[in-house]
Design a protein around this motif. Structure first.
Motif, PDB file in Angstrom:
ATOM      1  N   LEU A  84     -35.056   2.986  -9.328  1.00  0.00           N
ATOM      2  CA  LEU A  84     -33.828   2.872  -8.544  1.00  0.00           C
ATOM      3  C   LEU A  84     -32.846   1.845  -9.123  1.00  0.00           C
ATOM      4  O   LEU A  84     -31.638   2.120  -9.179  1.00  0.00           O
ATOM      5  CB  LEU A  84     -34.159   2.561  -7.091  1.00  0.00           C
ATOM      6  N   GLU A 100     -29.001   2.659 -10.167  1.00  0.00           N
ATOM      7  CA  GLU A 100     -27.846   1.891  -9.684  1.00  0.00           C
ATOM      8  C   GLU A 100     -27.000   1.351 -10.837  1.00  0.00           C
ATOM      9  O   GLU A 100     -25.790   1.179 -10.699  1.00  0.00           O
ATOM     10  CB  GLU A 100     -28.333   0.757  -8.785  1.00  0.00           C
ATOM     11  N   ASP A 101     -27.652   1.120 -11.992  1.00  0.00           N
ATOM     12  CA  ASP A 101     -26.924   0.666 -13.183  1.00  0.00           C
ATOM     13  C   ASP A 101     -26.416   1.838 -14.026  1.00  0.00           C
ATOM     14  O   ASP A 101     -25.919   1.623 -15.137  1.00  0.00           O
ATOM     15  CB  ASP A 101     -27.835  -0.205 -14.057  1.00  0.00           C
ATOM     16  N   LYS A 102     -26.558   3.066 -13.507  1.00  0.00           N
ATOM     17  CA  LYS A 102     -26.116   4.285 -14.205  1.00  0.00           C
ATOM     18  C   LYS A 102     -26.878   4.519 -15.511  1.00  0.00           C
ATOM     19  O   LYS A 102     -26.381   5.181 -16.429  1.00  0.00           O
ATOM     20  CB  LYS A 102     -24.601   4.233 -14.509  1.00  0.00           C
ATOM     21  N   ASN A 119     -26.461  10.202  -3.875  1.00  0.00           N
ATOM     22  CA  ASN A 119     -25.197   9.493  -4.106  1.00  0.00           C
ATOM     23  C   ASN A 119     -24.138  10.396  -4.729  1.00  0.00           C
ATOM     24  O   ASN A 119     -23.046   9.949  -5.073  1.00  0.00           O
ATOM     25  CB  ASN A 119     -25.407   8.237  -4.956  1.00  0.00           C
TER      26      ASN A 119
END
Length: 274
Positions: A218, A222-224, A242
Motif C-alpha cells: 500500500l 500511495e507513492d505511485k 482510488n
C-alpha cells in the motif's frame, strides 16, 4: 523535516519487518500438510469441517486409478492440506503490479503435478522462498499444468495490451510483464469450490498476506510506484478503489475472468513505469 524523516525510517523498518516475517513464516512449511500455525489455528477453532484431508491413495480408491470417475459435485468443499500451498507467485517483492485474488483451484491433476512433476515441485518449493523473479506457473515447460492453463492467458492478455500500446515487441513486453506482475492469494490452499472464506480468512497465513499487502504494497501504491488490482476477496483485503492505481473489482463481478478493460489498465500503468 525531522518528523518526515522519522516517519520514512519507521516505514522502511516496517517494510523490512513484514518481508522478514513472511519469509520466516513460509520457511517453516513442510510439504503436503497445512503450515503449522494454520494447523494450530484450525484445531483450536474446530475448523476441520472446512478442510478436506485427501491423499492420492484415497482419490484413486474413490475415483479410479486415473481419477476417471471424478465428479466435482460429489467431491466436497474445503481447503486441502495434501497439496503445496500457493500463497503468492511472481516477483512478489519487486513487481510493479499485483493481482489480489482468492485461492488456488483444485482438480485431480493437482496430485500428479504436486507429487510427480519434478520441475513443478522444485518451482513450488522455490516459490515459497520469495526469490523468484517471474511466475513459476507460466513457464512453457509446465504448459500441461492447471496453473499454466489458468494464468498464462491472463498474462498473455496483459502482454498483448503492452505491445499494442507501446513500442515494445512481444519478446520485450513478455519479459517486462512476467518480471512485474505478481499474484497474492487471500487463502493459500487449494479447494474444489470457493471455501468458506469468513471462517478461513483468520488463518495466520491469510492474515499475514493481508498485513503484507497493507504494510508493504500500500505505501508503494500511495507513492505511485505500484498498482493493485483486487480481483477477488475485496472485503478481506480492506482496500478502497482510488480510480487510478488501486482498482477494486465490484464483488458481483468477482468470479468473472479478468477483462480486456482490466488488463488494459494494468498495461497502461506498466508502460508508464517501465
Amino acid at each position: 523535516m525531522e518528523n518526515l524523516e522519522n516517519f520514512g525510517f519507521k516505514a522502511m523498518n516496517t517494510n523490512k519487518s513484514i518481508v522478514s516475517e513472511l519469509k520466516k513464516f513460509w520457511s517453516e512449511y513442510s510439504p503436503y500438510k497445512f503450515h503449522p500455525q494454520d494447523q494450530e489455528h484450525i484445531e483450536a477453532n474446530n475448523l476441520d469441517k472446512y478442510c478436506l484431508d485427501v491423499s492420492v491413495d484415497k482419490m484413486k480408491q474413490e475415483y479410479g486409478e486415473h481419477f476417471e470417475h471424478y465428479d466435482q459435485k460429489n467431491f466436497g468443499n474445503g481447503i486441502i492440506p495434501n497439496l503445496y500451498p500457493v500463497p503468492f507467485f511472481g516477483n512478489v517483492l519487486e513487481a510493479k503490479v499485483y493481482i489480489l485474488t482468492l485461492n488456488p483451484h483444485f482438480v485431480p491433476a493437482c496430485f500428479h503435478e504436486d507429487y510427480e512433476n519434478e520441475l513443478y515441485i522444485q518451482r513450488l518449493e522455490k516459490n515459497l522462498t520469495l526469490t523468484m523473479k517471474a511466475p513459476f506457473n507460466i513457464d512453457k515447460r509446465l504448459a500441461d499444468t492447471g496453473g499454466y492453463r489458468y494464468w498464462h492467458p491472463k498474462y498473455r492478455s496483459i502482454i498483448h495490451n503492452v505491445v499494442r500500446k507501446s513500442d515494445l515487441d512481444w519478446e520485450e513486453a513478455e519479459s517486462k510483464v512476467t518480471e512485474n506482475v505478481a499474484v497474492i492469494e487471500s487463502i493459500a490452499y487449494h479447494s474444489n469450490f470457493s471455501p468458506n472464506v469468513w471462517k478461513l480468512f483468520p488463518l495466520p497465513s491469510s492474515q499475514l498476506a493481508k498485513e503484507f499487502v497493507n504494510q508493504y504494497l500500500l505505501p508503494r501504491v500511495e507513492d505511485k510506484k505500484a498498482f493493485i488490482f483486487v480481483q477477488r476477496s475485496a472485503r478481506h483485503w480492506g482496500l478502497e478503489d482510488n480510480g487510478s492505481n488501486l482498482i477494486v473489482r465490484d464483488s458481483m463481478k468477482a468470479r468473472l475472468p479478468i477483462s480486456e478493460e482490466e488488463t488494459s489498465k494494468i498495461a497502461d500503468f506498466l508502460i508508464e513505469a517501465f
